[in-house]
Design a protein around this motif. Structure first.
Motif, PDB file in Angstrom:
ATOM      1  N   VAL A  59       1.017  -1.274   0.063  1.00  0.00           N
ATOM      2  CA  VAL A  59      -0.147   0.250   0.106  1.00  0.00           C
ATOM      3  C   VAL A  59       0.802   1.406  -0.401  1.00  0.00           C
ATOM      4  N   THR A  60       0.592   2.417  -0.597  1.00  0.00           N
ATOM      5  CA  THR A  60       1.288   3.428  -1.013  1.00  0.00           C
ATOM      6  C   THR A  60       0.117   4.588  -0.493  1.00  0.00           C
ATOM      7  N   ASP A  61      -0.792   4.562  -0.118  1.00  0.00           N
ATOM      8  CA  ASP A  61      -1.616   5.470   0.194  1.00  0.00           C
ATOM      9  C   ASP A  61      -2.613   4.783   1.460  1.00  0.00           C
ATOM     10  N   ARG A  62      -2.814   6.267   2.190  1.00  0.00           N
ATOM     11  CA  ARG A  62      -4.234   5.714   2.912  1.00  0.00           C
ATOM     12  C   ARG A  62      -5.518   5.304   2.583  1.00  0.00           C
ATOM     13  N   ALA A  63      -6.079   5.577   1.024  1.00  0.00           N
ATOM     14  CA  ALA A  63      -7.128   4.648   0.982  1.00  0.00           C
ATOM     15  C   ALA A  63      -6.674   3.089   0.875  1.00  0.00           C
ATOM     16  N   GLY A  64      -5.201   2.690   0.096  1.00  0.00           N
ATOM     17  CA  GLY A  64      -4.876   1.601   0.078  1.00  0.00           C
ATOM     18  C   GLY A  64      -4.782   0.771   1.456  1.00  0.00           C
ATOM     19  N   LEU A  65      -4.537   1.274   2.543  1.00  0.00           N
ATOM     20  CA  LEU A  65      -4.424   0.649   3.716  1.00  0.00           C
ATOM     21  C   LEU A  65      -5.367   0.092   4.460  1.00  0.00           C
ATOM     22  N   VAL A  66      -6.572   1.393   4.484  1.00  0.00           N
ATOM     23  CA  VAL A  66      -7.876   1.023   4.527  1.00  0.00           C
ATOM     24  C   VAL A  66      -8.208  -0.007   4.267  1.00  0.00           C
ATOM     25  N   ALA A  87      -2.434   9.825   6.882  1.00  0.00           N
ATOM     26  CA  ALA A  87      -3.499   9.390   7.431  1.00  0.00           C
ATOM     27  C   ALA A  87      -4.190  10.857   7.420  1.00  0.00           C
ATOM     28  N   ASN A  88      -4.198  12.019   7.331  1.00  0.00           N
ATOM     29  CA  ASN A  88      -4.875  13.040   7.577  1.00  0.00           C
ATOM     30  C   ASN A  88      -5.177  13.540   5.864  1.00  0.00           C
ATOM     31  N   THR A  89      -5.565  12.670   4.217  1.00  0.00           N
ATOM     32  CA  THR A  89      -6.017  12.841   3.529  1.00  0.00           C
ATOM     33  C   THR A  89      -7.620  12.053   3.757  1.00  0.00           C
ATOM     34  N   ASP A  90      -7.869  13.023   2.014  1.00  0.00           N
ATOM     35  CA  ASP A  90      -9.301  12.347   1.418  1.00  0.00           C
ATOM     36  C   ASP A  90      -9.085  11.053   0.823  1.00  0.00           C
ATOM     37  N   ASP A  91     -10.005  11.248   0.557  1.00  0.00           N
ATOM     38  CA  ASP A  91     -10.607   9.295   0.003  1.00  0.00           C
ATOM     39  C   ASP A  91      -9.637   9.534  -1.596  1.00  0.00           C
ATOM     40  N   ARG A 133     -16.320  20.756  19.591  1.00  0.00           N
ATOM     41  CA  ARG A 133     -15.841  20.299  19.450  1.00  0.00           C
ATOM     42  C   ARG A 133     -15.266  18.550  19.252  1.00  0.00           C
ATOM     43  N   GLN A 134     -16.414  18.379  19.758  1.00  0.00           N
ATOM     44  CA  GLN A 134     -16.820  16.791  19.946  1.00  0.00           C
ATOM     45  C   GLN A 134     -17.258  16.560  18.642  1.00  0.00           C
ATOM     46  N   ALA A 135     -18.230  17.740  17.800  1.00  0.00           N
ATOM     47  CA  ALA A 135     -18.749  16.333  16.262  1.00  0.00           C
ATOM     48  C   ALA A 135     -16.876  16.702  15.424  1.00  0.00           C
ATOM     49  N   SER A 136     -15.938  17.925  15.434  1.00  0.00           N
ATOM     50  CA  SER A 136     -15.067  17.871  14.767  1.00  0.00           C
ATOM     51  C   SER A 136     -14.060  16.971  14.576  1.00  0.00           C
ATOM     52  N   ALA A 137     -13.957  16.649  16.544  1.00  0.00           N
ATOM     53  CA  ALA A 137     -12.865  15.189  16.727  1.00  0.00           C
ATOM     54  C   ALA A 137     -13.200  14.391  16.107  1.00  0.00           C
ATOM     55  N   ALA A 138     -14.563  13.962  16.264  1.00  0.00           N
ATOM     56  CA  ALA A 138     -15.257  12.690  15.295  1.00  0.00           C
ATOM     57  C   ALA A 138     -15.161  12.817  13.697  1.00  0.00           C
ATOM     58  N   ARG A 139     -15.553  13.593  13.031  1.00  0.00           N
ATOM     59  CA  ARG A 139     -14.531  13.629  11.535  1.00  0.00           C
ATOM     60  C   ARG A 139     -12.880  13.765  11.694  1.00  0.00           C
ATOM     61  N   GLN A 140     -12.926  14.089  12.251  1.00  0.00           N
ATOM     62  CA  GLN A 140     -11.102  13.483  12.195  1.00  0.00           C
ATOM     63  C   GLN A 140     -11.062  12.678  12.536  1.00  0.00           C
ATOM     64  N   ALA A 141     -11.138  11.905  13.577  1.00  0.00           N
ATOM     65  CA  ALA A 141     -11.111  10.107  14.101  1.00  0.00           C
ATOM     66  C   ALA A 141     -11.233   9.542  12.858  1.00  0.00           C
ATOM     67  N   GLU A 142     -12.448   9.712  11.944  1.00  0.00           N
ATOM     68  CA  GLU A 142     -12.790   9.013  10.727  1.00  0.00           C
ATOM     69  C   GLU A 142     -11.533   8.941   9.847  1.00  0.00           C
ATOM     70  N   ARG A 143     -11.314   9.706   9.534  1.00  0.00           N
ATOM     71  CA  ARG A 143      -9.651   9.863   9.245  1.00  0.00           C
ATOM     72  C   ARG A 143      -8.616   8.910   9.589  1.00  0.00           C
TER      73      ARG A 143
END
Length: 430
Positions: A59-66, A87-91, A133-143
């Motif tokens: 794997v070479t990117d987050r999508a492949g790792l996931v 890990a801080n990248t979109d699809d 803050r919790q809602a924003s943190a949840a969005r980062q956690a998804e990534r």
């Protein structure tokens, strides 16, 4: 082809272009050697060695790792990481920053105004800004939260394999191997203020670079873990406390058991390694059996490790405190019902740090130590602790109630010090 994909492709080509007479060693199906620490007990640790060819991934990117991690499935799998994965990248592989995760009107400025202890008091934050803050943190956690399931091996290819910004989490899983990989900068965009922590309050962050939680039979070998890129010491101060962005480098908690951590490097961090997460977690009794050998702890403020309940064999490790260290607290933490058997470890510190500073106890009663070197001289950490503790710490005894039997050759502290300096960390020959 995007530029970053071209770079990755060239990097892979470079790894393939080895001289005809050389054979690149494939560590991906290697298993933990017999007797190599606690992870060798009760059948040993084999990771994904049984994986069929369909479950071997490069794997070479987050999508492949996931995709390869498969949601933390238990299917035997081998995952080879090539180059740097953020890990801080979109699809699509595009970089995300904290602003991209922010939602529901959260802002740090508003958060600080809402929960200033001078007006808010000592209650836990609640209300619109904490909810945002919790809602924003949840969005980062998804990534950034990356679940690792049972029967998995993750290895870095070559000498420059990096997982940046991610939190590998081995939760309620068994039989995992992670090797030859740099884990860097698990950066929390949305720390929470905890007003009652430590009496003065503190900022709490969410992500360890590697977290073993209810995990069993885990071998961590030749990794490098650090805050590289965003050191906490350069973060601002809010409410008179450092605005921390990182949690642990490697935390082993929630009844994890039978773990070996070898030939790894932990650097440039505050709270490096926690074994056992609570004084009241009595369900951890008989668990948290961990071996730490031939590791380097450099520029680490504390928790190298801090132990509760566990039987921890700590041998042939190297500790380096830099000359400019101004916030060093301790290296080995002896906490509730811990049983640390420390042998032949070497410590290097500047002149303002004394041998009495190396060990700190909270409710702990025992520490076995032998063969310790402090700036090149033999010392008895137990005797020094008992002679010079502040009075707030109880005296420790040498009887920890067990003797390690699962271990590799134990070298002198002097010999191990040299070998670890040369060989610990990602990119070094396993």
């Amino acid at each position: 082809m995007r530029k970053r994909h071209l770079v990755v492709a060239l990097g892979l080509l470079g790894m393939l272009c080895v001289p005809a007479h050389a054979e690149a060693r494939d560590i991906s199906r290697e298993t933990l050697p017999p007797n190599d620490g606690w992870a060798a007990a009760a059948g040993g640790t084999t990771g994904g060695a049984a994986a069929d060819d369909a479950h071997v991934y490069t794997v070479t990117d987050r999508a492949g790792l996931v995709r390869a991690l498969d949601g933390g499935s238990d299917t035997p799998k081998i995952i080879k990481i090539a180059g740097t994965i953020d890990a801080n990248t979109d699809d699509d592989g595009d970089r995300l920053d904290c602003a991209d995760y922010t939602t529901d009107g959260y802002s740090l400025r508003k958060y600080l105004a809402a929960y200033d202890p001078r007006t808010w008091g000592a209650a836990k934050p609640s209300g619109p800004q904490e909810e945002a803050r919790q809602a924003s943190a949840a969005r980062q956690a998804e990534r950034v939260v990356l679940p690792v399931g049972s029967n998995t091996t993750i290895v870095g290819l070559g000498s420059k394999a990096v997982l940046k910004g991610g939190s590998l989490q081995v939760s309620d899983a068994d039989n995992v191997i992670i090797r030859n990989l740099e884990l860097r900068d698990a950066y929390d965009c949305f720390p929470v203020w905890q007003p009652n922590t430590g009496g003065l309050g503190d900022w709490k962050t969410a992500y360890d670079t590697l977290w073993l939680r209810g995990a069993t039979h885990v071998w961590v070998d030749h990794i490098t873990a650090s805050d590289k890129g965003h050191p906490d010491e350069k973060e601002p101060t809010y409410f008179a406390r450092n605005y921390l962005r990182h949690d642990g480098l490697l935390d082993i908690t929630n009844g994890s058991d039978l773990v070996t951590v070898s030939w790894s490097r932990f650097a440039d961090h505050d709270k490096a390694m926690l074994i056992g997460n609570g004084d009241t977690a009595t369900g951890d009794r008989g668990k948290l059996r961990v071996t730490l050998h031939h590791n380097e702890f450099e520029s680490v403020v504390q928790r190298a490790p801090r132990v509760r309940f566990g039987q921890v064999h700590l041998y042939n490790n190297r500790y380096v405190v830099p000359d400019d260290a101004h916030d060093y607290r301790y290296s080995v933490g002896v906490s509730t019902e811990s049983a640390i058997h420390a042998e032949n470890n070497a410590f290097h510190t500047p002149g303002h740090i004394e041998a009495a500073d190396l060990v700190k106890s909270w409710n702990g009663t025992a520490l076995h130590q032998s063969g310790t070197l402090f700036n090149g001289y033999p010392v008895d950490l137990l005797a020094i602790h008992n002679a010079y503790n502040s009075g707030s710490e109880r005296d420790l005894t040498a009887d920890v109630g067990w003797t390690p039997t699962l271990h590799t050759k134990i070298d002198s502290a002097e010999a191990a010090d040299r070998e670890v300096a040369r060989g610990a960390g990602a990119g070094r020959t396993p």
